[in-house]
Write a protein that holds these residues in place. Structure first.
Motif, PDB file in Angstrom:
ATOM      1  N   ALA A 156       2.060  -4.205   8.556  1.00 49.48           N
ATOM      2  CA  ALA A 156       0.807  -4.433   8.105  1.00 49.48           C
ATOM      3  C   ALA A 156       0.546  -3.603   6.754  1.00 49.48           C
ATOM      4  O   ALA A 156      -0.129  -4.016   5.865  1.00 49.48           O
ATOM      5  N   ILE A 157       1.372  -2.540   6.598  1.00 46.32           N
ATOM      6  CA  ILE A 157       1.251  -1.708   5.096  1.00 46.32           C
ATOM      7  C   ILE A 157       1.847  -2.631   4.069  1.00 46.32           C
ATOM      8  O   ILE A 157       1.241  -2.432   3.083  1.00 46.32           O
ATOM      9  N   ALA A 158       2.876  -2.952   4.511  1.00 41.77           N
ATOM     10  CA  ALA A 158       3.594  -4.290   3.280  1.00 41.77           C
ATOM     11  C   ALA A 158       2.629  -5.091   2.826  1.00 41.77           C
ATOM     12  O   ALA A 158       2.525  -5.359   1.729  1.00 41.77           O
ATOM     13  N   ARG A 159       1.983  -5.647   3.851  1.00 40.30           N
ATOM     14  CA  ARG A 159       0.772  -6.625   3.480  1.00 40.30           C
ATOM     15  C   ARG A 159      -0.259  -6.163   2.689  1.00 40.30           C
ATOM     16  O   ARG A 159      -0.683  -6.661   1.625  1.00 40.30           O
ATOM     17  N   ALA A 160      -0.648  -4.953   2.969  1.00 43.87           N
ATOM     18  CA  ALA A 160      -1.640  -4.460   2.178  1.00 43.87           C
ATOM     19  C   ALA A 160      -1.374  -4.145   0.806  1.00 43.87           C
ATOM     20  O   ALA A 160      -1.982  -3.988  -0.303  1.00 43.87           O
ATOM     21  N   LEU A 161       0.142  -3.722   0.355  1.00 46.61           N
ATOM     22  CA  LEU A 161       0.688  -3.358  -0.574  1.00 46.61           C
ATOM     23  C   LEU A 161       0.945  -4.340  -1.595  1.00 46.61           C
ATOM     24  O   LEU A 161       1.603  -4.276  -2.535  1.00 46.61           O
ATOM     25  N   ARG A 162       0.971  -5.787  -0.960  1.00 51.58           N
ATOM     26  CA  ARG A 162       1.519  -6.848  -1.547  1.00 51.58           C
ATOM     27  C   ARG A 162       0.795  -7.001  -3.104  1.00 51.58           C
ATOM     28  O   ARG A 162       1.612  -7.442  -4.080  1.00 51.58           O
ATOM     29  N   GLY A 163      -0.462  -6.826  -3.375  1.00 54.29           N
ATOM     30  CA  GLY A 163      -0.960  -6.972  -4.405  1.00 54.29           C
ATOM     31  C   GLY A 163      -1.187  -5.555  -5.262  1.00 54.29           C
ATOM     32  O   GLY A 163      -0.100  -4.816  -4.966  1.00 54.29           O
ATOM     33  N   GLU A 164      -1.957  -5.554  -6.406  1.00 56.03           N
ATOM     34  CA  GLU A 164      -2.016  -4.454  -6.977  1.00 56.03           C
ATOM     35  C   GLU A 164      -3.177  -3.354  -6.525  1.00 56.03           C
ATOM     36  O   GLU A 164      -4.095  -3.143  -7.054  1.00 56.03           O
ATOM     37  N   SER A 165      -2.409  -2.666  -5.532  1.00 55.74           N
ATOM     38  CA  SER A 165      -3.343  -1.708  -4.616  1.00 55.74           C
ATOM     39  C   SER A 165      -3.533  -0.326  -5.386  1.00 55.74           C
ATOM     40  O   SER A 165      -2.541   0.133  -5.840  1.00 55.74           O
ATOM     41  N   LYS A 166      -4.886  -0.097  -5.416  1.00 54.97           N
ATOM     42  CA  LYS A 166      -5.047   1.268  -6.086  1.00 54.97           C
ATOM     43  C   LYS A 166      -5.185   2.401  -5.171  1.00 54.97           C
ATOM     44  O   LYS A 166      -5.066   3.610  -5.095  1.00 54.97           O
ATOM     45  N   VAL A 167      -5.995   1.822  -3.677  1.00 56.91           N
ATOM     46  CA  VAL A 167      -6.136   2.485  -2.579  1.00 56.91           C
ATOM     47  C   VAL A 167      -5.698   2.050  -1.361  1.00 56.91           C
ATOM     48  O   VAL A 167      -5.834   0.893  -0.947  1.00 56.91           O
ATOM     49  N   LEU A 168      -4.975   2.844  -0.598  1.00 61.87           N
ATOM     50  CA  LEU A 168      -4.598   2.605   0.763  1.00 61.87           C
ATOM     51  C   LEU A 168      -5.443   3.257   1.715  1.00 61.87           C
ATOM     52  O   LEU A 168      -5.361   4.361   1.930  1.00 61.87           O
ATOM     53  N   ILE A 169      -6.193   2.584   2.738  1.00 59.34           N
ATOM     54  CA  ILE A 169      -7.024   3.291   3.534  1.00 59.34           C
ATOM     55  C   ILE A 169      -6.230   2.881   4.899  1.00 59.34           C
ATOM     56  O   ILE A 169      -5.988   1.730   5.622  1.00 59.34           O
TER      57      ILE A 169
END
Length: 502
Positions: A156-169
């Motif tokens: 799930a974290i990998a999916r969340a970071l797939r793009g250009e993430s600036k903030v991870l919640i």
């Protein structure tokens, strides 16, 4: 922290029908920090995240990401601008592969104008690369559901970071993880922090706050209480900020004295076992006693509870209730024998989210009475109102859908459901998981009160301090069998020694 502000929230307010969920909340999240968002259940944490990620629209206030004003209209839009969220319950598809879950909805394609076919080689290659960044090497072609929850959380974290993430919640990411899995997750968060990612971390576990966070923002009743450097706010001060008063934990249960729980055991299991689930176990529960059941995840705690309550059938052994041998083939039979059980997963096996608090409270009692003895609406209302007051359930009235309550208040409503049946034995499987410190204390105080009035309680928890503080006796499970017993008041170290086989 001296990192540049990445996300700035100013004066956010949100009102639902009859409830002011947020009132002028502000928060600053900086690059390269883990920022803990703390507060009791119902303090506004979830609402703040949903406003931030486009699930709800704020009534007032401003949000800036990288200095630019934002107002995402949906979670997809929030993801597109760099706000990535991983929720407590992993919202992925266990029937799809790891790679399919990571790229679902945004598969790379090849062919004319990229519109022909999914480029599966690229999907697998990039999925493996994303997971390598998280120090995870697994077969991305396998079904996600074949992996443990900890691996699913990483996916799930990998999916969340797939793009250009600036903030991870991260919303309660550790609630279903054991200690080793939490340590692995925190190692990853420290790596991401060192890379400059801004991380907003929501948890109810105080030790995690002090282990991983750099700063803390506290919410209470929908308002911001303050922002603090983690190293400058000790645990008692943090809890006091969350609840708005001085916080004192209840005293540990006194050591059981001879004769305190005299008479035949209310519940006794002899050689109770189920193939593939639990080895033969002997256990006794006396009137007015809190028996703690400790052990690691997978040690057989929940399996034993399910056998005692008739959710699963034992292959061997016997169960005696008030000295009478009985076979509990269904939960209905267990309820009619005076047993009650709050399950580990309140969302899946406990609450009916679309029904009101009143309807949820009377479910078990109505089942016990049968379909021909219907509870009147007035009796239902009286029961619901009584337990709302007795357990301190925070709701405008008994007709509020239970799914709209915070986790702690849902847990209290589940407890009310079973207390309405006036049981002799109450089995509680992880009753404080995923709820805030004050709600935990309310529930633990209520358990002690019920035991003093004669209710027998089997208390299962992964939190050894809760087991040590609450229990009159402690049974320890290890490798699907009972390892032994300890007296009430035993230390966490003694419990750990028995779990470890020392």
């Amino acid at each position: 922290m001296d990192g540049a502000p990445v996300l700035e929230l100013r004066g956010l307010s949100k009102r639902f029908a009859g409830v002011q969920a947020l009132r002028g909340v502000s928060l600053t999240l900086r690059a390269g920090e883990v920022h803990a968002l703390m507060g009791q259940n119902g303090a506004g944490k979830s609402t703040l995240i949903k406003v931030l990620t486009g699930v709800h629209t704020a009534d007032a206030g401003e949000m800036h990401l990288g200095g630019q004003a934002i107002r995402p209209a949906s979670p997809r839009e929030a993801q597109a601008i760099g706000l990535s969220t991983v929720y407590q319950e992993v919202n992925l598809c266990p029937n799809l592969s790891v790679a399919e879950n990571i790229f679902a909805g945004q598969f790379p394609r090849h062919g004319l104008a990229g519109a022909w076919r999914i480029d599966w080689k690229r999907v697998h290659r990039e999925a493996e690369a994303l997971l390598r960044r998280l120090n995870l090497q697994i077969d991305v072609g396998r079904l996600l559901g074949s992996y443990p929850v900890a691996v699913q959380q990483m996916v799930a974290i990998a999916r969340a970071l797939r793009g250009e993430s600036k903030v991870l919640i991260l919303d309660e990411p550790t609630s279903s993880l054991d200690a080793d899995e939490v340590a692995r997750l925190f190692a990853l968060l420290r790596q991401l922090r060192s890379e400059g990612l801004a991380i907003l971390f929501v948890t109810h576990f105080l030790d995690e706050v002090y282990d991983i966070s750099d700063r803390i923002t506290v919410l209470r009743n929908g308002e911001g209480v303050g922002e603090y450097l983690t190293g400058e706010l000790d645990a008692p001060a943090l809890i006091s900020a969350m609840i708005g008063r001085e916080f004192k934990v209840s005293a540990p249960a006194a050591l059981a004295v001879a004769g305190q729980h005299e008479g035949a055991p209310v519940l006794r299991a002899r050689g109770l076992a189920r193939r593939g689930a639990i080895q033969p176990v002997d256990i006794e529960l006396n009137r007015g006693e809190v028996l703690g059941l400790a052990g690691l995840l997978g040690s057989g705690r929940t399996e034993l509870a399910r056998l005692l309550f008739g959710l699963d059938r034992a292959d061997q052994g016997e169960t005696l209730i008030r000295g009478e041998r009985c076979t509990l083939a269904t939960p209905t039979q267990a309820v009619r024998r005076g047993l009650a059980m709050c399950p580990e997963d309140r969302k899946v096996e406990g609450i009916v989210g679309e029904l009101s608090i009143r309807e949820n409270v009377v479910l078990a009692l109505q089942a016990r009475l049968g379909i021909w003895r219907c509870l009147s609406r007035a009796r239902q209302q009286a029961l619901a109102d009584r337990f709302i007051a007795q357990l301190g359930i925070k709701a405008t009235d008994a007709e509020v859908p239970i799914g709209q309550l915070s986790g702690g208040n849902q847990q209290k409503a589940l407890l009310a459901r079973w207390l309405a049946t006036e049981p002799e034995v109450l089995i509680l499987d992880e009753p404080t998981r995923g709820i805030d410190v004050a709600a935990k204390q309310d529930i633990m105080d209520q358990i002690r009160h019920l035991a003093r009035e004669g209710l027998s309680v089997l208390f299962i928890s992964s939190e050894l301090d809760e087991i040590a503080r609450l229990s009159d006796r402690i049974a320890v499970m290890r490798e699907r069998r009972k390892a032994g017993e300890l007296p009430g008041g035993s230390s966490e170290a003694a419990i750990l020694d028995m779990i470890a086989g020392a």
